[in-house]
Design an enzyme around this catalytic site. Structure first.
Site, PDB file in Angstrom:
ATOM      1  N   CYS A  38       0.663  -0.949  -0.128  1.00 54.04           N
ATOM      2  CA  CYS A  38      -0.169  -0.110  -0.175  1.00 54.04           C
ATOM      3  C   CYS A  38       0.814   1.322  -0.151  1.00 54.04           C
ATOM      4  O   CYS A  38       2.153   1.218  -0.111  1.00 54.04           O
ATOM      5  CB  CYS A  38      -0.816  -0.092   1.275  1.00 54.04           C
ATOM      6  N   THR A  39       0.141   2.508  -0.044  1.00 54.84           N
ATOM      7  CA  THR A  39       1.051   3.535   0.113  1.00 54.84           C
ATOM      8  C   THR A  39       2.551   3.723   0.767  1.00 54.84           C
ATOM      9  O   THR A  39       3.403   3.944   0.363  1.00 54.84           O
ATOM     10  CB  THR A  39       0.167   4.727   0.138  1.00 54.84           C
TER      11      THR A  39
END
Ligand SMILES: [Zn+2]
Ligand SMILES: [Zn+2]
Length: 309
Positions: free
Chosen positions: A185-186
């Site tokens: 994820c980010t």
């Protein structure tokens, strides 16, 4: 603003009095003129904060002076100035809203029972050793993956983080349960929780990308397994890991590569979709593809059309 900077970090650690932390964080950030979003829960803190470099540095120093936050892994990036509309510091039941506040256990060492952390270099080692067996599993909302993702990644059908549970329980991904699965994820926070939820549901070999796409991009630039742009939650909207990197997203009107999202002009929809700068400047395709389709249907076969009334 002299040098605008943005920091991103999270810490999973037990916080007996989240409300006291909220007050302290709000006063601290506000006194330094910073803006952004801070979420606090009984399980820790998740922050994205921007402002002038000197003020952000002071904020980071003060935040880390609180022993439970000392280990915070701070990710710095360049801002554009006024990157966030306001400062918001809130207490929530979960740092990331999967809708499962009681399923994770947090200690001073972080989340218990999550996927094995892989730093960017260790990820490449795993890929060298296990090759095509390794599956990337996108831990973000599906929309974000439209402009960039890991090569051949599986992108679950999620509009919000709450949709993950239904997705991983749907049976769609059961063939991955005995494969090495790398969640990403980010900045890494969503995978701390998602990897636990997956392991609890029978995924046997789960890894999580340590530091998320942000650290991976810093390490390998555009030379690794990442394709396209990274969606970010500030004014920039997207970042690339190298000059000349093209988004993998396509304009809904002219199909040109673009990382730019706009909101559907249908007030009842407002969904974000991709439209390039030129098409936006020329007022082309003001509606998202879904609305275009349902309007087209409404004209061709009104009895079949989905109406919002
Ligand atoms: Zn276009
Ligand atoms: Zn729409």
């Amino acid at each position: 603003m002299a040098t605008p900077k943005i920091v991103l970090f999270y810490v999973f650690t037990p916080l007996p009095d989240p409300e006291a932390i909220r007050l302290w964080q709000h006063t601290l950030a506000d006194s330094l003129g910073l803006k952004g979003r801070v979420i606090i829960s009984k399980d820790g803190i998740n922050a994205t904060i921007g402002g002038d470099i000197d003020d952000v540095k002071q904020y980071v120093r003060a935040t880390k002076s609180y022993a439970p936050f000392k280990k915070a892994d701070i990710k710095w990036s360049n801002g554009e100035g006024d990157d966030f509309p306001r400062l918001s510091v809130k207490v929530r039941p979960e740092l990331v809203t999967f809708g499962t506040p009681d399923e994770i256990t947090v200690t001073e060492n972080g989340v218990e029972g999550g996927g094995t952390h892989l730093k960017p270099g260790a990820l490449h080692k795993l890929l060298d050793e296990r090759g095509d067996d390794v599956v990337f599993f996108d831990g973000r909302n599906a929309m974000e993956a439209q402009i960039g993702k890991f090569r051949n990644a599986i992108v679950p059908d999620t509009e919000t983080t709450r949709d993950f549970i239904a997705e991983i329980e749907s049976g769609k991904y059961d063939d991955l349960k005995d494969k090495p699965v790398v969640t990403y994820c980010t900045g890494g926070i969503r995978c701390e929780v998602l990897s636990v939820l997956m392991k609890n549901r029978g995924f046997e070999e789960v890894y999580q990308l340590d530091g998320g796409i942000v650290r991976y991009g810093e390490t390998f630039g555009s030379s690794g397994y990442w394709d396209g742009s990274l969606y970010v939650f500030d004014k920039r909207m997207h970042v690339e890991f190298g000059d000349g990197v093209e988004s993998i997203g396509h304009c809904a009107s002219c199909d040109a590569n673009t990382p730019l999202f706009v909101n559907c002009e249908n007030a009842e929809c407002r969904k974000q979709y991709l439209r390039c700068e030129e098409c936006t400047a020329n007022g082309r395709q003001p509606l998202c593809p879904d609305c275009v389709q349902s309007r087209g249907l409404a004209e061709a076969a009104p009895e079949l059309a989905i109406t919002s009334s």
